[in-house]
Design a protein around this motif. Structure first.
Motif, mmCIF file in Angstrom:
data_model
loop_
_atom_site.group_PDB
_atom_site.id
_atom_site.type_symbol
_atom_site.label_atom_id
_atom_site.label_comp_id
_atom_site.label_asym_id
_atom_site.label_seq_id
_atom_site.Cartn_x
_atom_site.Cartn_y
_atom_site.Cartn_z
ATOM 1 N N VAL A 84 -9.366 44.143 101.434
ATOM 2 C CA VAL A 84 -10.625 44.195 102.185
ATOM 3 C C VAL A 84 -10.715 43.069 103.213
ATOM 4 O O VAL A 84 -10.077 42.029 103.067
ATOM 5 C CB VAL A 84 -11.863 44.124 101.253
ATOM 6 C CG1 VAL A 84 -11.936 45.350 100.359
ATOM 7 C CG2 VAL A 84 -11.876 42.845 100.427
ATOM 8 N N VAL A 85 -11.523 43.321 104.236
ATOM 9 C CA VAL A 85 -11.840 42.323 105.250
ATOM 10 C C VAL A 85 -13.357 42.162 105.261
ATOM 11 O O VAL A 85 -14.091 43.147 105.202
ATOM 12 C CB VAL A 85 -11.386 42.776 106.656
ATOM 13 C CG1 VAL A 85 -11.790 41.750 107.705
ATOM 14 C CG2 VAL A 85 -9.893 42.990 106.692
ATOM 15 N N GLU A 86 -13.811 40.924 105.318
ATOM 16 C CA GLU A 86 -15.245 40.670 105.398
ATOM 17 C C GLU A 86 -15.598 40.351 106.851
ATOM 18 O O GLU A 86 -15.025 39.447 107.460
ATOM 19 C CB GLU A 86 -15.604 39.488 104.495
ATOM 20 C CG GLU A 86 -17.085 39.291 104.292
ATOM 21 C CD GLU A 86 -17.390 38.189 103.263
ATOM 22 O OE1 GLU A 86 -18.339 37.436 103.499
ATOM 23 O OE2 GLU A 86 -16.658 38.102 102.263
ATOM 24 N N PHE A 87 -16.516 41.128 107.405
ATOM 25 C CA PHE A 87 -16.987 40.891 108.774
ATOM 26 C C PHE A 87 -18.368 40.247 108.722
ATOM 27 O O PHE A 87 -19.247 40.702 107.981
ATOM 28 C CB PHE A 87 -17.080 42.204 109.552
ATOM 29 C CG PHE A 87 -15.744 42.756 109.976
ATOM 30 C CD1 PHE A 87 -15.119 42.296 111.129
ATOM 31 C CD2 PHE A 87 -15.114 43.730 109.228
ATOM 32 C CE1 PHE A 87 -13.887 42.806 111.515
ATOM 33 C CE2 PHE A 87 -13.884 44.243 109.601
ATOM 34 C CZ PHE A 87 -13.270 43.776 110.755
ATOM 35 N N VAL A 88 -18.558 39.196 109.505
ATOM 36 C CA VAL A 88 -19.857 38.537 109.611
ATOM 37 C C VAL A 88 -20.338 38.699 111.050
ATOM 38 O O VAL A 88 -19.684 38.251 111.987
ATOM 39 C CB VAL A 88 -19.752 37.032 109.263
ATOM 40 C CG1 VAL A 88 -21.136 36.380 109.303
ATOM 41 C CG2 VAL A 88 -19.114 36.833 107.903
ATOM 42 N N ASP A 89 -21.469 39.370 111.216
ATOM 43 C CA ASP A 89 -22.038 39.580 112.549
ATOM 44 C C ASP A 89 -22.939 38.392 112.872
ATOM 45 O O ASP A 89 -24.022 38.243 112.311
ATOM 46 C CB ASP A 89 -22.840 40.889 112.553
ATOM 47 C CG ASP A 89 -23.436 41.189 113.920
ATOM 48 O OD1 ASP A 89 -22.871 40.717 114.924
ATOM 49 O OD2 ASP A 89 -24.464 41.876 113.988
ATOM 50 N N ILE A 90 -22.453 37.523 113.744
ATOM 51 C CA ILE A 90 -23.178 36.296 114.075
ATOM 52 C C ILE A 90 -23.964 36.533 115.365
ATOM 53 O O ILE A 90 -23.435 37.045 116.345
ATOM 54 C CB ILE A 90 -22.197 35.117 114.230
ATOM 55 C CG1 ILE A 90 -21.486 34.865 112.892
ATOM 56 C CG2 ILE A 90 -22.925 33.860 114.681
ATOM 57 C CD1 ILE A 90 -20.280 33.985 112.967
#
Length: 364
Positions: free
Chosen positions: A65-71
């Protein structure tokens, strides 16, 4: 792997995030609609898991899995607290790499925070804010190191020397990631968590009509030239197309991409490029209980890879039984691969390869 998605307001950042994570972050045509960083976890596409699932008929299949953080959108002056700057700069510190979404499309209906589309100017705005934030960090570090030199500890003199080099680089308008550092210098720099030390992947956001002919887009050409100069990666995506794809099942998605003349989705490109940027690979475990992909750093040895599954595997490591994915598929079964001598017994210092299928033997 944690990727932070950044960009100026209204460049398509949250639209892209919504599409690739289906997390429902609000996407509106005005700045600062993303106030808290939205987080979404996405499966890494890996056809090898599907093939192994056909072979083993496991109870479950678990991809990496990849964790995406929308900043939220940064603006000029963010390093001084403009907009909602300081809060978002702190969120960037927590990610492994930065996905910098850059607007490369014209659309009179979508407001640009600076009134016109200019990807190099937009990149410069973000980069300068990160540089200003790092200058503040390095000043504090430098002052502390210079004070502690009086203790006579040579380590602080070395730190002061390294931080002075960092300061000079930042003042010249370049990021820390452009510096040539020794192993000892890199350790000092990594401890300081500079924002401009993060690897960067530029996501050039195009309109639906232009994505198939990305190589002819002048904006994308400029972004590629800039990225080449600073050792960054670039992918072209269409946030709107990704949004449409996210609503389709696998067969519909394949047809849709073929109609557009695309070989793969933007998400697939994004993850592949991120793996390259961060020097990551996947090894696999396969059996009736589970077929699974595990993400590790390129160069990881077998005992450390075993520790990714469970700390006991690393502590009591005896050996790893390893077969290359291609060899296993060619043979048709693990038994056939063993007969042909393709299943190897490897020690704790064996360097793992992408696609290695492993069974770890351990004793605690």
């Amino acid at each position: 792997m944690k990727l932070g998605i950044v960009g100026l307001p209204n460049v398509g950042k949250s639209t892209l995030f919504n599409a690739i994570t289906k997390a429902g972050a609000e996407a509106a045509n005005y700045p600062f609609c993303t106030i808290e960083p939205n987080v979404g976890v996405v499966s890494v596409p890996d056809h090898r898991l599907d093939v192994l699932a056909e072979m083993y008929h496991p109870q479950k299949v678990t991809p990496a899995v990849v964790e995406f953080v929308d900043i939220a959108g940064l603006v000029k002056g963010a390093s001084r607290g403009e907009g909602l700057g300081n809060k978002f700069l702190s969120h960037i510190r927590e990610v492994d790499a930065i996905v910098h979404v850059v607007r490369c499309f014209q659309d009179a209906n979508v407001v640009h925070v600076d009134g016109s589309v200019d990807p190099l100017r937009d990149i410069d705005v973000i980069n300068l804010e990160l540089i200003f934030a790092d200058l503040e960090t390095v000043e504090k570090r430098l002052q502390k190191a210079e004070k502690l030199i009086k203790t006579g500890d040579k380590r602080y003199a070395f730190e002061a020397e390294v931080f002075q080099k960092v300061k000079s680089t930042l003042e010249s308008g370049k990021g820390v990631r452009t510096m040539q550092l020794s192993e000892e210098e890199r350790e000092v720099v990594e401890e300081a968590c500079f924002l401009t030390a993060k690897p960067v992947l530029y996501a050039a956001n195009l309109s639906e009509d232009e994505i198939a002919g990305e190589e002819n887009n002048d904006f994308v050409k400029k972004v590629r030239e800039l990225a080449a100069a600073e050792g960054a990666e670039v992918i072209a995506v269409s946030a709107r197309i990704e949004e449409e794809i996210s609503e389709l099942d696998a067969d519909e998605k394949k047809l849709f991409l073929e109609e557009l003349g695309l070989k793969e989705s933007g998400l697939d490109k994004l993850i592949r490029a991120s793996y390259t940027l961060l020097g990551l690979i996947s090894f696999l475990t396969a059996g009736e209980p589970e077929v699974r992909a595990w993400t590790i750093q390129k160069g990881t040895v077998a005992s450390k890879a075993a520790g990714k599954i469970h700390t006991d595997f690393e502590k009591g490591f005896i050996r790893a039984e390893v077969v290359a994915y291609d060899d296993l598929i060619r043979c048709g079964s693990m038994a056939a691969a063993k007969e042909k001598g393709l299943v190897r017994s490897e020690g704790r210092d064996y360097v793992m390869c992408d696609g290695d299928i492993c069974l770890f033997r351990f004793n605690v």
